[in-house]
Design a protein around this motif. Structure first.
Motif, mmCIF file in Angstrom:
data_model
loop_
_atom_site.group_PDB
_atom_site.id
_atom_site.type_symbol
_atom_site.label_atom_id
_atom_site.label_comp_id
_atom_site.label_asym_id
_atom_site.label_seq_id
_atom_site.Cartn_x
_atom_site.Cartn_y
_atom_site.Cartn_z
ATOM 1 N N PHE A 4 0.852 -1.194 0.000
ATOM 2 C CA PHE A 4 0.000 0.000 0.000
ATOM 3 C C PHE A 4 0.885 1.239 0.000
ATOM 4 C CE2 PHE A 4 -2.744 3.022 2.322
ATOM 5 C CZ PHE A 4 -3.830 2.974 1.487
ATOM 6 N N ASP A 5 0.732 2.109 -0.993
ATOM 7 C CA ASP A 5 1.540 3.326 -1.105
ATOM 8 C C ASP A 5 0.602 4.525 -1.226
ATOM 9 O OD1 ASP A 5 3.614 5.075 -1.364
ATOM 10 O OD2 ASP A 5 4.018 4.595 -3.468
ATOM 11 N N LEU A 6 0.638 5.408 -0.266
ATOM 12 C CA LEU A 6 -0.275 6.559 -0.257
ATOM 13 C C LEU A 6 0.073 7.596 -1.327
ATOM 14 C CD1 LEU A 6 -0.758 7.240 3.555
ATOM 15 C CD2 LEU A 6 -2.413 6.338 1.954
ATOM 16 N N GLN A 7 1.330 7.701 -1.659
ATOM 17 C CA GLN A 7 1.761 8.737 -2.595
ATOM 18 C C GLN A 7 1.355 8.388 -4.039
ATOM 19 O OE1 GLN A 7 3.074 11.583 -1.668
ATOM 20 N NE2 GLN A 7 3.102 10.958 0.487
ATOM 21 N N ASN A 8 1.444 7.147 -4.415
ATOM 22 C CA ASN A 8 1.271 6.790 -5.817
ATOM 23 C C ASN A 8 -0.060 6.121 -6.129
ATOM 24 O OD1 ASN A 8 3.849 7.774 -6.326
ATOM 25 N ND2 ASN A 8 4.803 5.813 -5.765
ATOM 26 N N ASP A 9 -0.742 5.523 -5.188
ATOM 27 C CA ASP A 9 -2.011 4.845 -5.452
ATOM 28 C C ASP A 9 -3.111 5.858 -5.718
ATOM 29 O OD1 ASP A 9 -0.895 2.373 -5.144
ATOM 30 O OD2 ASP A 9 -1.514 2.148 -3.034
ATOM 31 N N PRO A 10 -4.094 5.517 -6.524
ATOM 32 C CA PRO A 10 -5.208 6.441 -6.798
ATOM 33 C C PRO A 10 -6.066 6.617 -5.527
ATOM 34 C CG PRO A 10 -5.609 4.322 -7.845
ATOM 35 C CD PRO A 10 -4.234 4.260 -7.289
ATOM 36 N N LYS A 11 -6.583 7.777 -5.414
ATOM 37 C CA LYS A 11 -7.388 8.112 -4.231
ATOM 38 C C LYS A 11 -8.812 7.593 -4.410
ATOM 39 C CE LYS A 11 -4.153 10.837 -2.574
ATOM 40 N NZ LYS A 11 -2.969 10.098 -2.303
ATOM 41 N N ILE A 12 -9.407 7.193 -3.299
ATOM 42 C CA ILE A 12 -10.780 6.696 -3.319
ATOM 43 C C ILE A 12 -11.677 7.826 -2.840
ATOM 44 C CG2 ILE A 12 -12.383 5.027 -2.342
ATOM 45 C CD1 ILE A 12 -9.997 3.172 -1.923
ATOM 46 N N GLY A 13 -12.714 8.141 -3.574
ATOM 47 C CA GLY A 13 -13.659 9.198 -3.192
ATOM 48 C C GLY A 13 -14.535 8.751 -2.048
ATOM 49 N N SER A 14 -15.079 9.690 -1.290
ATOM 50 C CA SER A 14 -15.891 9.361 -0.124
ATOM 51 C C SER A 14 -17.302 8.965 -0.507
ATOM 52 C CB SER A 14 -15.931 10.546 0.845
ATOM 53 O OG SER A 14 -16.658 11.591 0.252
ATOM 54 N N GLY A 15 -17.760 9.381 -1.640
ATOM 55 C CA GLY A 15 -19.099 9.034 -2.040
ATOM 56 C C GLY A 15 -20.129 10.064 -1.611
ATOM 57 N N PHE A 16 -19.731 11.020 -0.766
ATOM 58 C CA PHE A 16 -20.647 12.068 -0.316
ATOM 59 C C PHE A 16 -20.223 13.388 -0.933
ATOM 60 C CE2 PHE A 16 -20.646 9.009 3.193
ATOM 61 C CZ PHE A 16 -21.988 8.714 3.247
ATOM 62 N N LYS A 17 -21.209 14.157 -1.351
ATOM 63 C CA LYS A 17 -20.924 15.470 -1.927
ATOM 64 C C LYS A 17 -22.007 16.433 -1.448
ATOM 65 C CE LYS A 17 -20.050 17.935 -6.094
ATOM 66 N NZ LYS A 17 -20.488 18.213 -7.406
#
Length: 136
Positions: A4-17
């Motif tokens: 697991f790499d925080l810098q390079n992995d794609p971000k997951i959206g929260s689903g709330f807007k």
């Protein structure tokens, strides 16, 4: 387990807007939904109980102050001459009195006090300071 790499992995959206301008409109929406209370105003000075209690308080204040000041005045009258004289003899010496005299008081005392030579000699001989005064 997968690395697991925080810098390079794609971000997951929260689903709330939140909707646009949601927080700008939130306060006005809540205030519109609250029921508007109908306040009933009762004038304070039209009640008779307020007038009666203010008159009673004024009467008690005047009565209390008059009793207090009459008591103060009576306590001063209770001092007699012997009490004052005893207090002054015990607590005040002649040097304290001299410091509070002014020119008019000294002139008045000079007119009332009569000294003769015999009285002066008797005073000096009683206090054994005759040599001191004669040498000066």
């Amino acid at each position: 387990m997968k690395k697991f790499d925080l810098q390079n992995d794609p971000k997951i959206g929260s689903g709330f807007k939140t909707p646009d301008n949601y927080f700008d409109r939130l306060e006005t929406q809540i205030m519109e939904q609250l029921p508007q209370p109908k306040a009933r105003v009762i004038p304070l000075w039209q009640r008779s109980s307020v007038w009666m209690s203010s008159i009673a308080a004024t009467f008690l204040l005047v009565a209390g102050l008059s009793i207090y000041y009459n008591g103060q005045r009576n306590s001063v009258k209770s001092l007699d001459d012997t009490t004052v004289e005893t207090y002054l003899q015990a607590n005040v010496n002649s040097y304290d009195i001299i410091q509070h005299l002014d020119e008019s008081d000294i002139k008045a005392l000079e007119k009332t006090i009569v000294l003769n030579n015999d009285a002066v000699e008797a005073y000096l001989s009683d206090h054994n300071n005759l040599d001191l005064y004669l040498n000066e």
